[in-house]
Design a protein around this motif. Structure first.
Motif, short mmCIF file in Angstrom:
data_model
loop_
_atom_site.label_atom_id
_atom_site.label_comp_id
_atom_site.label_asym_id
_atom_site.label_seq_id
_atom_site.Cartn_x
_atom_site.Cartn_y
_atom_site.Cartn_z
N ASP A 4 3.83 -84.96 -9.61
CA ASP A 4 4.06 -83.56 -9.24
C ASP A 4 2.81 -83.07 -8.51
O ASP A 4 1.79 -83.75 -8.53
CB ASP A 4 4.43 -82.70 -10.45
N PRO A 5 2.89 -81.93 -7.83
CA PRO A 5 1.75 -81.48 -7.00
C PRO A 5 0.43 -81.33 -7.76
O PRO A 5 -0.62 -81.72 -7.26
CB PRO A 5 2.22 -80.14 -6.44
N LYS A 9 -2.88 -83.75 -7.02
CA LYS A 9 -4.21 -83.28 -6.62
C LYS A 9 -5.29 -83.89 -7.50
O LYS A 9 -6.36 -84.29 -7.02
CB LYS A 9 -4.27 -81.75 -6.69
N ALA A 10 -5.03 -83.98 -8.81
CA ALA A 10 -6.01 -84.56 -9.73
C ALA A 10 -6.23 -86.05 -9.44
O ALA A 10 -7.37 -86.52 -9.44
CB ALA A 10 -5.55 -84.36 -11.18
N GLY A 24 -5.75 -91.47 5.93
CA GLY A 24 -4.34 -91.29 6.27
C GLY A 24 -3.48 -90.78 5.12
O GLY A 24 -2.28 -90.63 5.28
N LEU A 25 -4.08 -90.53 3.96
CA LEU A 25 -3.34 -90.02 2.82
C LEU A 25 -3.78 -88.61 2.46
O LEU A 25 -4.91 -88.22 2.76
CB LEU A 25 -3.55 -90.92 1.60
N THR A 26 -2.90 -87.87 1.82
CA THR A 26 -3.24 -86.55 1.29
C THR A 26 -2.79 -86.52 -0.17
O THR A 26 -2.07 -87.41 -0.63
CB THR A 26 -2.52 -85.42 2.04
N SER A 27 -3.20 -85.49 -0.88
CA SER A 27 -2.77 -85.38 -2.28
C SER A 27 -1.25 -85.29 -2.38
O SER A 27 -0.66 -85.78 -3.35
CB SER A 27 -3.44 -84.18 -2.96
#
Length: 102
Positions: A4-5, A9-10, A24-27
């Protein structure tokens, strides 16, 4: 952690602090319920799975095992139960043994 978002992020922050190759990746990529991220090489490799085939996260979380990793700091870790691990391995074998279309 469930995909989950907030958890994504963690995970992303922890991997970034560790120095993982996150180009090339994001949370948000870690919030998608699909396995996809590997770093390192055998015999020292780490897979980040945001979903495990054949396993329902909520049910598996109830059956998780907890162990003390470092008595000095009190760090604990959670592990998948043996029954869930076997179910995941069997589901993975079924997925990999499906005939491929040419």
């Amino acid at each position: 952690m469930q995909a989950d978002p907030q958890n994504a992020k963690a995970v992303f922050a922890a991997l970034a602090e560790f120095g993982a190759p996150l180009q090339g990746l994001t949370s948000a990529d870690f919030a998608e319920p699909r396995p996809f991220f590997r770093m390192g090489r055998e015999p020292v490799g780490i897979d980040i799975l945001t979903a495990i085939p054949g396993i329902d996260f909520d049910a598996a979380w109830e059956r998780r095992l907890e162990d003390l990793i470092d008595p000095k700091t009190g760090i604990k870790a959670f592990f998948i139960s043996s029954g869930d691990l076997i179910a995941a391995k069997l589901a993975g074998r079924r997925a990999s043994s499906r005939p491929r279309r040419r």
